[in-house]
Design an enzyme around this catalytic site. Structure first.
Site, PDB file in Angstrom:
ATOM      1  N   ASP A 160      99.769  53.928  61.836  1.00 23.21           N
ATOM      2  CA  ASP A 160     100.693  54.352  60.776  1.00 23.21           C
ATOM      3  C   ASP A 160     101.926  55.082  61.309  1.00 23.21           C
ATOM      4  O   ASP A 160     102.760  55.525  60.517  1.00 23.21           O
ATOM      5  CB  ASP A 160      99.961  55.211  59.729  1.00 23.21           C
ATOM      6  CG  ASP A 160      99.019  56.237  60.319  1.00 23.21           C
ATOM      7  OD1 ASP A 160      99.000  56.403  61.559  1.00 23.21           O
ATOM      8  OD2 ASP A 160      98.289  56.888  59.544  1.00 23.21           O
TER       9      ASP A 160
ATOM     10  N   HIS B  40      99.284  61.057  61.596  1.00 25.10           N
ATOM     11  CA  HIS B  40      98.910  62.325  60.969  1.00 25.10           C
ATOM     12  C   HIS B  40      98.080  63.173  61.943  1.00 25.10           C
ATOM     13  O   HIS B  40      97.222  62.640  62.646  1.00 25.10           O
ATOM     14  CB  HIS B  40      98.110  62.064  59.687  1.00 25.10           C
ATOM     15  CG  HIS B  40      98.856  61.226  58.696  1.00 25.10           C
ATOM     16  ND1 HIS B  40      98.631  59.868  58.557  1.00 25.10           N
ATOM     17  CD2 HIS B  40      99.847  61.552  57.834  1.00 25.10           C
ATOM     18  CE1 HIS B  40      99.458  59.400  57.627  1.00 25.10           C
ATOM     19  NE2 HIS B  40     100.203  60.388  57.178  1.00 25.10           N
TER      20      HIS B  40
ATOM     21  N   HIS C 156      90.564  63.606  59.773  1.00 28.18           N
ATOM     22  CA  HIS C 156      90.910  64.777  58.947  1.00 28.18           C
ATOM     23  C   HIS C 156      89.673  65.521  58.448  1.00 28.18           C
ATOM     24  O   HIS C 156      89.792  66.637  57.941  1.00 28.18           O
ATOM     25  CB  HIS C 156      91.720  64.365  57.707  1.00 28.18           C
ATOM     26  CG  HIS C 156      93.075  63.807  58.018  1.00 28.18           C
ATOM     27  ND1 HIS C 156      93.988  64.474  58.796  1.00 28.18           N
ATOM     28  CD2 HIS C 156      93.672  62.647  57.653  1.00 28.18           C
ATOM     29  CE1 HIS C 156      95.101  63.745  58.895  1.00 28.18           C
ATOM     30  NE2 HIS C 156      94.932  62.633  58.226  1.00 28.18           N
TER      31      HIS C 156
HETATM   32 ZN    ZN Z   1      97.193  58.590  59.508  1.00 31.72          ZN
END
Ligand code: ZN
Length: 315
Positions: A253, A166, A127
């Site tokens: 995740d 994500h 990220h």
């Molecule tokens: Zn993640």
């Protein structure tokens, strides 16, 4: 030559994130236990990380961000930019160490001294943007590895495949105008999950258009949805691109038991994706893969799935 490297260092636990933060030091203990239980820590080559130079970090991040992050750590701030991005007094140095471990492993694989490598580093990286931290990420480890391959090994076609639940906004933005790095991300749909980017329409910009592939999944997506995405979209795209080197951003995740994700994957798909990427790497990249840990917050899942991931990489 079939040796496989592991980057796993106790110093990564000195990036402290505070009570209750999911990206916590004991994630690495779980991974260590899993690898030890199946004998992999004993048979793989332990790669000792060294901090990445600030000059090299500036291939991806701005000098201003480095200065801000170092000062924030030194002054004892609990986080930088956003509360998610928790830091402790040593986090700047440990983030340099994590990035340096990934780059060192990448160099060893690129030069043929290792066949493949897995990097159990923290803080994670995908990220992190040029000018700021995001999520739990400080420096974009996998992006720095791609630059090492481009700048020091003259590798023209690098694949980064990210299966963390994500979206890898930082990795995408780093390479969205760069046709030498194909970024493919599978993730929870941005309408329902952090960071809110990674729509299918995001396909790269300028010369890089067509070299970003986003595959978002609605909540509850399962192993079969992932297999179908690989068969119909990812495998053909990778074969067309013919990468000379494969970098994996692996989060765990997207597993059904993860407390932060919203998908329903089982242990099996992580092994299947690993095996699929090994076969693609064998076809195009002399088998060369460096796999880099991103997220994954259920310790049992991490312990089991990382051990199986590394066992397959080491076969
Ligand atoms: Zn993640």
């Amino acid at each position: 030559m079939s040796s496989v490297g592991i980057v796993l260092d106790e110093r990564f636990k000195r990036h402290v994130t505070g009570h209750g933060h999911p990206e916590r030091p004991d994630r690495l203990d779980a991974i260590r236990e899993g690898l030890e239980a199946v004998g992999l820590l004993q048979t793989c080559v332990l790669v000792e990380p060294v901090p990445l130079s600030e000059v090299k970090i500036q291939r991806v991040h701005s000098r201003d961000y480095l200065v801000r992050l170092e000062a924030a750590c030194r002054q004892g701030y609990p986080y930088i930019d956003v509360p998610d991005s928790a830091i402790g007094p040593e986090s700047y140095e440990i983030a340099r160490l994590a990035a340096g471990g990934v780059v060192k492993a990448t160099r060893l694989v690129a030069s043929g001294e290792l066949k493949r490598a897995f990097c159990a580093v923290r803080p994670p990286g995908h990220h992190a943007e040029r000018d700021r931290s995001m999520g739990f990420c400080l420096f974009n480890n996998v992006a720095l590895a791609a630059y090492e391959l481009k700048d020091e090994f003259n590798i023209d076609r690098v694949l980064i495949l990210d299966w963390d639940v994500h979206h890898c906004n930082g990795t995408q933005h780093t390479f969205e105008a760069d046709p030498s790095v194909l970024v493919i991300s599978l993730h929870g749909h941005p309408r329902y999950l952090y960071p809110g980017t990674g729509y299918e329409e995001e396909m790269g910009v300028e010369r890089g258009r067509g070299y970003t592939m986003n595959i978002p999944f609605l909540p509850g997506a399962d192993d079969e949805d992932y297999r179908r995405a690989f068969r119909e979209r990812i495998i053909p795209a990778v074969q067309r691109f013919a990468p000379q080197f494969v970098l994996l951003s692996v989060g765990f995740d997207a597993h059904a038991d993860d407390p932060l994700g919203n998908l329903a994957l089982s242990d099996d798909i992580f092994a299947w994706m690993t095996q699929t990427m090994i076969e693609l790497a064998e076809d195009h990249a002399d088998g060369r893969i460096v796999s880099v840990l991103e997220g994954g917050y259920n310790l049992g899942v991490l312990k089991r799935c990382v051990a199986e991931h590394v066992r397959l990489l080491a076969q």
